[in-house]
Scaffold this motif. Structure first.
Motif, PDB file in Angstrom:
ATOM      1  N   TRP A 104     -17.485 -11.815 -12.869  1.00 44.28           N
ATOM      2  CA  TRP A 104     -16.993 -13.183 -12.667  1.00 44.28           C
ATOM      3  C   TRP A 104     -18.097 -14.085 -12.121  1.00 44.28           C
ATOM      4  CZ3 TRP A 104     -16.140 -16.058  -8.061  1.00 44.28           C
ATOM      5  CH2 TRP A 104     -15.455 -17.266  -8.251  1.00 44.28           C
ATOM      6  N   HIS A 107     -20.964 -14.715 -15.000  1.00 38.06           N
ATOM      7  CA  HIS A 107     -20.552 -15.618 -16.077  1.00 38.06           C
ATOM      8  C   HIS A 107     -20.196 -17.008 -15.539  1.00 38.06           C
ATOM      9  CE1 HIS A 107     -20.974 -12.548 -19.013  1.00 38.06           C
ATOM     10  NE2 HIS A 107     -20.007 -11.794 -18.545  1.00 38.06           N
ATOM     11  N   THR A 108     -19.709 -17.072 -14.302  1.00 39.16           N
ATOM     12  CA  THR A 108     -19.441 -18.375 -13.697  1.00 39.16           C
ATOM     13  C   THR A 108     -20.735 -19.153 -13.490  1.00 39.16           C
ATOM     14  OG1 THR A 108     -17.409 -17.664 -12.586  1.00 39.16           O
ATOM     15  CG2 THR A 108     -18.559 -19.561 -11.645  1.00 39.16           C
ATOM     16  N   GLN A 110     -23.601 -18.660 -14.976  1.00 38.61           N
ATOM     17  CA  GLN A 110     -24.151 -19.004 -16.286  1.00 38.61           C
ATOM     18  C   GLN A 110     -23.540 -20.307 -16.788  1.00 38.61           C
ATOM     19  OE1 GLN A 110     -23.150 -15.346 -18.363  1.00 38.61           O
ATOM     20  NE2 GLN A 110     -25.311 -14.865 -18.660  1.00 38.61           N
ATOM     21  N   PRO A 154     -16.280 -23.170 -15.508  1.00 40.22           N
ATOM     22  CA  PRO A 154     -16.495 -21.752 -15.821  1.00 40.22           C
ATOM     23  C   PRO A 154     -15.763 -20.814 -14.874  1.00 40.22           C
ATOM     24  CG  PRO A 154     -18.429 -22.664 -14.743  1.00 40.22           C
ATOM     25  CD  PRO A 154     -17.504 -23.816 -15.021  1.00 40.22           C
ATOM     26  N   VAL A 158     -13.392 -17.991 -16.707  1.00 41.67           N
ATOM     27  CA  VAL A 158     -13.772 -16.574 -16.680  1.00 41.67           C
ATOM     28  C   VAL A 158     -12.640 -15.702 -16.137  1.00 41.67           C
ATOM     29  CG1 VAL A 158     -15.410 -14.900 -15.719  1.00 41.67           C
ATOM     30  CG2 VAL A 158     -16.229 -17.112 -16.508  1.00 41.67           C
ATOM     31  N   CYS A 161     -10.716 -13.384 -18.455  1.00 37.16           N
ATOM     32  CA  CYS A 161     -11.483 -12.207 -18.889  1.00 37.16           C
ATOM     33  C   CYS A 161     -11.235 -11.029 -17.957  1.00 37.16           C
ATOM     34  CB  CYS A 161     -12.981 -12.528 -18.920  1.00 37.16           C
ATOM     35  SG  CYS A 161     -13.490 -13.655 -20.227  1.00 37.16           S
ATOM     36  N   GLU A 183     -21.701  -6.979 -17.528  1.00 40.49           N
ATOM     37  CA  GLU A 183     -21.513  -8.011 -18.539  1.00 40.49           C
ATOM     38  C   GLU A 183     -20.169  -7.776 -19.230  1.00 40.49           C
ATOM     39  OE1 GLU A 183     -21.883  -9.936 -22.475  1.00 40.49           O
ATOM     40  OE2 GLU A 183     -21.781  -7.786 -22.088  1.00 40.49           O
ATOM     41  N   HIS A 184     -19.500  -8.844 -19.634  1.00 42.59           N
ATOM     42  CA  HIS A 184     -18.131  -8.750 -20.138  1.00 42.59           C
ATOM     43  C   HIS A 184     -17.978  -7.726 -21.258  1.00 42.59           C
ATOM     44  CE1 HIS A 184     -14.831 -10.337 -22.860  1.00 42.59           C
ATOM     45  NE2 HIS A 184     -14.181  -9.971 -21.770  1.00 42.59           N
ATOM     46  N   GLY A 202     -13.450 -13.829 -25.082  1.00 38.55           N
ATOM     47  CA  GLY A 202     -14.853 -13.927 -24.680  1.00 38.55           C
ATOM     48  C   GLY A 202     -15.631 -14.899 -25.555  1.00 38.55           C
ATOM     49  N   ALA A 206     -17.166 -18.564 -24.451  1.00 36.68           N
ATOM     50  CA  ALA A 206     -18.585 -18.849 -24.676  1.00 36.68           C
ATOM     51  C   ALA A 206     -18.760 -20.146 -25.463  1.00 36.68           C
ATOM     52  CB  ALA A 206     -19.240 -17.689 -25.425  1.00 36.68           C
ATOM     53  N   SER A 280     -30.943  -9.497 -22.320  1.00 32.92           N
ATOM     54  CA  SER A 280     -29.886  -9.936 -21.408  1.00 32.92           C
ATOM     55  C   SER A 280     -30.434 -10.133 -19.998  1.00 32.92           C
ATOM     56  CB  SER A 280     -28.748  -8.911 -21.385  1.00 32.92           C
ATOM     57  OG  SER A 280     -28.118  -8.826 -22.640  1.00 32.92           O
TER      58      SER A 280
END
Length: 316
Positions: A104, A107-108, A110, A154, A158, A161, A183-184, A202, A206, A280
């Protein structure tokens, strides 16, 4: 706890493999990653100190830059220490719920970085295309609202997910994650159940964050270039381009790495897993490493403050 051959209930602990195929040299791979992390911390911290301590830099462009620096510090700190723990100290375990929390956060942040880049592009668009209205449009209140929006967007997107993983996926083939962080898709691929909904959401998330931001940033710069090329004086055109160069450099290196990482992850067996995992990691670490260097070199006001800061220290 296993229930059938090859499957188990949701494991309480997951184990990072690291970079598949390069396990024997991960201790050496960690050295440049650690160096980049330290430089990213120092560079972005220095950027934040300069912007916060200098009242003349309390303008929208520099406030967004400070947000970018804070985001870069957080993003790199979320995964690099754990990655180095896996590489150097053989500590690959992570609790399942902690893994979801790390997912979380990653990705948040990001998404926050993408949103801040969009805010910076819009700021440049207004400053160059509508210079007389910039101060009235980008007020302190608007900047605050933008900061809250790029953070909440975000963070909220997220959450499903995590819920889809926690509530839908109960059977897993393995607890070994072929990655260096949570990673998700790396976690979803561990499941022994149908993961179509997880993959779909996902991709949707994105696109809503990265895809829309990319298109809006690109449109902003198209309009900026049209306006700049119409300026009658060469000096004015050069000045306008110089203010955009740092933003363009950051924009291209962030989204190029994002697209490479995104597409290699979905290319299956066509691309070796060690290339995907390395990309990545670079996607999360290169922007925090380069951003303060780019803005420190290409932004006149920040460059002058850095020189002044170290010059004063030398005199003392």
């Amino acid at each position: 706890m296993p229930i059938t051959n090859g499957t188990m209930f949701m494991p309480s602990v997951l184990i990072f493999i690291g970079i598949p195929g390069l396990e024997s040299i991960q201790c050496w791979i960690g050295i440049p990653f650690c160096a980049m992390y330290v430089i990213a911390l120092v560079g972005n911290s220095l950027l934040l100190i300069i912007i916060i301590s200098e009242p003349s830099l309390h303008e929208p462009m520099y406030i967004f830059l400070a947000m970018l620096g804070a985001t870069d510090i957080a993003l790199s700190t979320i995964f690099v220490p754990k990655m180095l723990g896996t590489f150097w100290f053989h500590l690959p375990e992570i609790f399942f719920d902690v893994c979801l929390f790390q997912m979380w956060l990653i990705h948040t942040f990001q998404g926050i970085e993408s949103g801040v880049l969009l805010a910076m592009a819009l700021d440049r668009y207004v400053a160059i295309c509508y210079p007389l209205r910039h101060a009235t449009i980008f007020t302190q209140q608007l900047v605050t609202h933008i900061g809250v929006a790029v953070t909440l967007r975000p963070a909220i997107l997220v959450i499903p997910c995590l819920l889809l993983i926690k509530c839908r996926l109960t059977l897993y083939r393995t607890k070994l994650i072929s990655h260096t962080y949570c990673e998700h898709m790396a976690v979803v691929k561990l499941a022994a159940e149908d993961v179509y909904i997880n993959k779909f959401y996902g991709l949707l998330g994105a696109f809503i964050v990265g895809g829309l931001d990319f298109m809006l940033i690109a449109l902003s710069y198209v309009q900026i270039f049209i306006t700049v090329f119409r300026l009658p004086q060469k000096e004015a055109r050069l000045k306008a381009f110089n203010t955009c160069i740092p933003h363009l450099c950051v924009f291209f290196q962030f989204y190029l790495l994002a697209f490479f990482s995104f597409f290699t992850h979905r290319s299956g067996s066509y691309i070796p897993s060690y290339i995907h995992i390395t990309l990545s990691n670079l996607y999360l670490l290169v922007p925090p490493f380069f951003n303060p260097l780019i803005y420190g070199v290409k932004t006149k006001h920040i460059r002058e403050k850095v020189v002044k800061m170290f010059h004063c220290k030398d005199q003392v």
